[in-house]
Write an enzyme that holds these catalytic residues in place. Structure first.
Site, short mmCIF file in Angstrom:
data_model
loop_
_atom_site.label_atom_id
_atom_site.label_comp_id
_atom_site.label_asym_id
_atom_site.label_seq_id
_atom_site.Cartn_x
_atom_site.Cartn_y
_atom_site.Cartn_z
N GLU A 38 -47.13 -12.21 -0.99
CA GLU A 38 -46.55 -13.04 -2.23
C GLU A 38 -45.02 -12.85 -2.37
OE1 GLU A 38 -47.93 -12.48 -7.09
OE2 GLU A 38 -48.13 -11.01 -5.64
N LYS A 108 -50.56 -19.82 -8.53
CA LYS A 108 -51.14 -18.63 -8.93
C LYS A 108 -52.16 -18.62 -10.29
CE LYS A 108 -51.21 -13.75 -9.51
NZ LYS A 108 -50.01 -12.46 -9.03
N CYS A 141 -52.54 -12.77 -4.58
CA CYS A 141 -52.84 -11.28 -5.30
C CYS A 141 -53.79 -11.11 -6.32
CB CYS A 141 -51.22 -11.01 -5.97
SG CYS A 141 -51.17 -9.15 -5.96
#
Length: 237
Positions: A38, A108, A141
């Site tokens: 990330e 995300k 993540c």
């Protein structure tokens, strides 16, 4: 199919140098698919949203050209995380660079802790991208903690979850084994290493990047504090 997971320490505030380092790491050995951490180009902790914007890229940004050219030359697919500028929005995104030069973006959805003061949450659900007959899904993540993200990708037909991460909690690596068993998919989790101390925070990243099979088998796992590129031979069929 040969897959690679790259674990390294991005330099804060240095997108150009980080991109050069990524090209160097990718050029050392061939694989069909590489997954990197990330926010690989910028580092993780930002003093402000304005600083993050100054270090961000657009999806068609030239910062990816060298990586994309290498991917095309070698017939590789590369997935990495970055800060994405899109109009007045700023996303914590993952980009998939395919051998044919195409680019796919995932933004995300599940922002972690102080990320909410910097980034906007993703504005669309995760999607599956077909590359060379293999169906790839991207996660970033903290998406790991919500079973629905992996399940959404599995229901859409994903063979492999490409999971770019900057993990600071100790739970994800083992939880991703469960995600693979639940959904009968491979998962490649690329985490970073090192400590960042900025903006009144100090975070130490846990490393332990890994590849996991649909049966929950741990195929490879890195250490906690070393830069490593790990490879596994898998059969997505």
């Amino acid at each position: 199919m040969k897959v690679g997971v790259i674990q390294f320490r991005p330099e804060c505030g240095a997108p150009g140098r980080n991109a050069g380092k990524i090209i160097d790491l990718l050029s050392r050995e061939r694989a069909d698919l590489f997954v990197l951490p990330e926010l690989s180009l910028s580092g993780y902790i930002f003093e402000s949203r304005e600083e993050a914007v100054s270090l961000a890229q657009t999806a068609d940004g030239t910062e990816f050209d060298g990586i994309s050219s290498l991917a095309s030359e070698r017939g590789s697919t590369v997935v990495l995380g970055f800060a994405e500028k899109c109009g007045d929005k700023l996303y914590n995104s993952s980009i998939l660079l395919a051998p044919d030069g195409s680019r796919s973006i995932y933004r995300k959805v599940q922002l972690f802790s102080d990320e909410k003061r910097v980034f906007d949450p993703g504005d669309r659900p995760p999607e599956v991208v077909a590359v060379s007959g293999v169906r790839l899904g991207m996660m970033v993540c903290f998406d790991w903690i919500f079973p629905e993200v992996a399940r959404t990708l599995a229901l859409a037909g994903a063979d492999i979850l490409c999971h770019s991460a900057n993990l600071v909690l100790p739970f994800c690596q083992d939880a991703m084994i469960t995600r693979c068993i639940e959904n009968r998919v491979f998962a490649l989790t690329a985490n970073r290493i090192g400590t960042e101390k900025r903006a009144g925070q100090q975070l130490t990243f846990t490393g332990r990047s890994q590849a996991v099979s649909p049966k929950g088998e741990l195929l490879v796992r890195a250490g906690t504090d070393s830069e490593e590129t790990l490879f596994a031979e898998i059969d997505p069929k």
